[in-house]
Design an enzyme around this catalytic site. Structure first.
Site, PDB file in Angstrom:
ATOM      1  CG  ASP A  46      -1.878   1.043   1.046  1.00 19.74           C
ATOM      2  OD1 ASP A  46      -2.860   1.498   0.775  1.00 19.74           O
ATOM      3  OD2 ASP A  46      -1.878   2.159   2.203  1.00 19.74           O
ATOM      4  CE1 TYR A  51       0.457   7.886   2.557  1.00 14.84           C
ATOM      5  CE2 TYR A  51       0.473   5.618   1.734  1.00 14.84           C
ATOM      6  CZ  TYR A  51      -0.197   6.522   3.061  1.00 14.84           C
ATOM      7  OH  TYR A  51      -1.281   6.138   2.875  1.00 14.84           O
ATOM      8  CE  LYS A  80      -3.334   4.405   0.049  1.00 12.02           C
ATOM      9  NZ  LYS A  80      -2.691   4.596   0.587  1.00 12.02           N
ATOM     10  CG  HIS A 113      -4.467   9.440   0.188  1.00 13.19           C
ATOM     11  ND1 HIS A 113      -3.475   9.149  -0.266  1.00 13.19           N
ATOM     12  CD2 HIS A 113      -4.842   9.222   1.048  1.00 13.19           C
ATOM     13  CE1 HIS A 113      -3.066   8.986   0.508  1.00 13.19           C
ATOM     14  NE2 HIS A 113      -4.264   8.868   1.764  1.00 13.19           N
TER      15      HIS A 113
HETATM   16  N1  NDP Z   1      -5.740   5.582   3.093  1.00 16.05           N
HETATM   17  C1  NDP Z   1      -5.447   6.753   4.386  1.00 16.05           C
HETATM   18  O1  NDP Z   1      -5.336   7.507   4.531  1.00 16.05           O
HETATM   19  C2  NDP Z   1      -4.762   5.967   5.472  1.00 16.05           C
HETATM   20  C3  NDP Z   1      -3.561   4.722   4.721  1.00 16.05           C
HETATM   21  N2  NDP Z   1      -3.500   4.029   5.735  1.00 16.05           N
HETATM   22  C4  NDP Z   1      -2.587   2.872   5.219  1.00 16.05           C
HETATM   23  O2  NDP Z   1      -1.810   1.639   6.331  1.00 16.05           O
HETATM   24  C5  NDP Z   1      -0.763   1.449   6.638  1.00 16.05           C
HETATM   25  C6  NDP Z   1      -1.476   0.887   7.907  1.00 16.05           C
HETATM   26  O3  NDP Z   1      -1.277   2.078   8.933  1.00 16.05           O
HETATM   27  P1  NDP Z   1      -0.993   2.876   9.988  1.00 16.05           P
HETATM   28  O4  NDP Z   1      -1.552   3.372  11.143  1.00 16.05           O
HETATM   29  O5  NDP Z   1       0.707   2.740   9.706  1.00 16.05           O
HETATM   30  O6  NDP Z   1      -0.935   1.917  11.521  1.00 16.05           O
HETATM   31  P2  NDP Z   1      -0.771   0.445  12.261  1.00 16.05           P
HETATM   32  O7  NDP Z   1      -1.701   0.457  12.936  1.00 16.05           O
HETATM   33  O8  NDP Z   1       0.076  -0.644  11.345  1.00 16.05           O
HETATM   34  O9  NDP Z   1       0.444   0.951  13.142  1.00 16.05           O
HETATM   35  C7  NDP Z   1       1.789   0.797  13.376  1.00 16.05           C
HETATM   36  C8  NDP Z   1       2.721   1.524  14.283  1.00 16.05           C
HETATM   37  O10 NDP Z   1       2.290  -0.212  15.000  1.00 16.05           O
HETATM   38  C9  NDP Z   1       3.788   0.117  15.050  1.00 16.05           C
HETATM   39  N3  NDP Z   1       4.069  -2.072  14.866  1.00 16.05           N
HETATM   40  C10 NDP Z   1       3.807  -2.646  13.423  1.00 16.05           C
HETATM   41  N4  NDP Z   1       3.336  -3.511  14.257  1.00 16.05           N
HETATM   42  C11 NDP Z   1       3.867  -3.804  15.281  1.00 16.05           C
HETATM   43  C12 NDP Z   1       3.946  -5.671  16.619  1.00 16.05           C
HETATM   44  N5  NDP Z   1       3.731  -6.293  16.024  1.00 16.05           N
HETATM   45  N6  NDP Z   1       4.309  -4.601  17.553  1.00 16.05           N
HETATM   46  C13 NDP Z   1       3.982  -3.740  18.053  1.00 16.05           C
HETATM   47  N7  NDP Z   1       3.713  -2.272  17.350  1.00 16.05           N
HETATM   48  C14 NDP Z   1       3.964  -2.404  16.450  1.00 16.05           C
HETATM   49  C15 NDP Z   1       4.773   0.330  14.102  1.00 16.05           C
HETATM   50  O11 NDP Z   1       5.825   0.880  14.340  1.00 16.05           O
HETATM   51  P3  NDP Z   1       7.276  -0.345  13.980  1.00 16.05           P
HETATM   52  O12 NDP Z   1       7.257   0.439  12.821  1.00 16.05           O
HETATM   53  O13 NDP Z   1       8.394   0.611  14.802  1.00 16.05           O
HETATM   54  O14 NDP Z   1       7.190  -1.939  14.057  1.00 16.05           O
HETATM   55  C16 NDP Z   1       3.657   1.838  13.741  1.00 16.05           C
HETATM   56  O15 NDP Z   1       4.513   2.430  15.170  1.00 16.05           O
HETATM   57  C17 NDP Z   1       0.052   2.214   6.376  1.00 16.05           C
HETATM   58  O16 NDP Z   1       1.181   2.067   6.455  1.00 16.05           O
HETATM   59  C18 NDP Z   1      -0.730   3.335   4.695  1.00 16.05           C
HETATM   60  O17 NDP Z   1      -0.140   2.122   4.197  1.00 16.05           O
HETATM   61  C19 NDP Z   1      -2.775   4.599   7.240  1.00 16.05           C
HETATM   62  C20 NDP Z   1      -3.095   5.582   7.147  1.00 16.05           C
HETATM   63  C21 NDP Z   1      -4.504   6.623   6.663  1.00 16.05           C
HETATM   64  O1  NHF Z   2      -2.311   8.165   4.040  1.00 19.60           O
HETATM   65  C1  NHF Z   2      -1.942   8.927   4.998  1.00 19.60           C
HETATM   66  C2  NHF Z   2      -2.094   8.594   6.501  1.00 19.60           C
HETATM   67  O2  NHF Z   2      -3.030   9.840   7.583  1.00 19.60           O
HETATM   68  C3  NHF Z   2      -2.144  10.762   6.778  1.00 19.60           C
HETATM   69  C4  NHF Z   2      -2.780  11.677   7.929  1.00 19.60           C
HETATM   70  O3  NHF Z   2      -4.218  12.312   6.873  1.00 19.60           O
HETATM   71  C5  NHF Z   2      -2.289  11.219   5.265  1.00 19.60           C
HETATM   72  O4  NHF Z   2      -1.380  12.708   5.424  1.00 19.60           O
HETATM   73  C6  NHF Z   2      -1.148  10.269   4.980  1.00 19.60           C
HETATM   74  O5  NHF Z   2      -1.281  10.313   3.377  1.00 19.60           O
END
Ligand code: NDP
Ligand code: NHF
Length: 324
Positions: A46, A51, A80, A113
């Site tokens: 993703d 990003y 996105k 997005h």
């Molecule tokens: N479409 C949109 O608007 C959005 C899309 N996304 C997508 O979703 C993905 C994931 O969402 P995100 O918000 O990053 O959240 P996650 O729910 O995946 O959380 C990520 C966090 O959890 C930690 N983590 C991961 N695995 C573990 C584990 N097994 N035990 C303990 N901690 C852990 C990571 O730290 P560490 O890296 O140090 O392990 C990081 O701090 C994003 O990367 C993006 O691709 C996210 C937000 C918005």
């Molecule tokens: O996907 C994402 C995670 O959330 C952020 C805040 O909304 C965005 O900026 C980013 O593109």
């Protein structure tokens, strides 16, 4: 109405439903993180131009392909369309830029997005895009989202994208798109975890035959590092999740991923840590009981951590530290 498929029992391509995300993966380590994620078994990647690391993801993909870990056809790559490129003229340009950065001929999935249209900022002047314009201001512009959708459809017709979908859309916005679409959205990607279960939205999307991808599967985890949540909000240490994890000899992270799978959603997680990549994939050998699913469902408090209203009002440039 088309019945929702069941990702745990139906044949899907790629067959692995776990999605790896790249938000907040620093450019310096991103190629390696991408390579390690593919090596760990992830086939769904993703990405987003927002990003700021699509070039590095592309390098990681190339490295994995060259090492024979998988073929291009094995991968399902998502990118996105950012808010600055909603005008139909800008949609193909933004898609092309992502394709070039990712070194791909086509995307498996291209998503709008956010349903928030902001002033166009020229690719040459500021890339990757942010929430704000060149003056650091967030300028919302009127936009016909159905016209944006038509431009998304053209990307499928020209072979640039296999499927198209949306993120962060409500039921109402989905209805508007579906009413005029020639190609219906194949995926809805939204924030889903036990503190923000959005059951009605998920049900509606499934009823419409859409796949649902759950982002921020771990709840507040990702937002603590941005000072947008406190450790008190953590699902990773919540007593209900912890006791279910203990009963299955699993970790809280694995229980949260499993809950998402059993809701028939695609869990999207991010980690830069190779051991956690393996941990987050080790979720297919246990099943949460109905009582356990209900106990987790009861944690819902409709709390959205990734709330555009918060940063729009605050005029925040971006959440993402890698641009600072
Ligand atoms: N479409 C949109 O608007 C959005 C899309 N996304 C997508 O979703 C993905 C994931 O969402 P995100 O918000 O990053 O959240 P996650 O729910 O995946 O959380 C990520 C966090 O959890 C930690 N983590 C991961 N695995 C573990 C584990 N097994 N035990 C303990 N901690 C852990 C990571 O730290 P560490 O890296 O140090 O392990 C990081 O701090 C994003 O990367 C993006 O691709 C996210 C937000 C918005
Ligand atoms: O996907 C994402 C995670 O959330 C952020 C805040 O909304 C965005 O900026 C980013 O593109």
């Amino acid at each position: 109405m088309k019945a929702a498929s069941n990702i745990l029992t139906d044949s899907i391509t790629p067959s692995d439903p776990l999605v790896f995300g790249f938000w907040k993966v620093p450019q310096e380590s991103c190629q390696e993180v991408c390579y390690n994620a593919i090596k760990a078994g992830y086939r769904r990647l993703d990405c987003a131009c927002d990003y700021g690391n699509e070039k590095q993801v592309g390098q990681g993909i190339q490295q994995a392909l060259q090492d024979g870990i998988c073929t291009r056809e094995d991968l399902f790559v998502t990118s996105k369309l950012w808010n600055t490129y909603h005008h139909p003229d800008h949609v193909p340009l933004a898609c092309q830029r992502s394709l070039e950065d990712l070194q791909l001929e086509y995307l498996d999935e291209y998503l709008i997005h956010f349903p928030i249209s902001t002033e166009f900022v020229d690719f040459d002047k500021k890339y990757p895009p942010e929430w704000t314009n060149l003056d650091g201001k967030m300028v919302l512009v009127p936009n016909d989202m159905c016209a944006t959708w038509k431009a998304m459809e053209a990307l499928v017709e020209t072979g640039k994208c296999k499927t198209i979908g949306v993120c962060n859309f409500s039921t109402q916005l989905l209805r508007q798109i579906i009413a005029t679409a020639n190609i219906r959205p194949s995926t809805l990607q939204v924030e889903l975890h036990p503190h923000n279960a959005q059951t009605k939205l998920v049900r509606f999307a499934h009823e419409q035959g859409m796949n649902v991808t759950a982002f921020s599967t771990f709840g507040s985890a990702s937002y603590v590092e941005l000072d947008m949540a406190t450790a008190d909000d953590s699902l990773m240490t919540h007593s209900v999740i912890a006791s279910i994890a203990k009963a299955h000899s699993k970790t809280p992270a694995q229980v949260l991923i499993r809950w998402a799978l059993q809701r028939n959603t695609f869990p999207l997680t991010k980690t830069s840590n190779t051991a956690r990549m393996a941990e987050n994939r080790n979720v297919l050998d246990f099943v949460l009981t109905g009582d356990e699913m209900n106990a987790i469902d009861n944690l819902n408090k409709n709390h959205r951590y990734n709330d555009p209203g918060v940063f729009c009002e605050a005029g925040m440039g971006t959440f993402c530290p890698i641009y600072e």
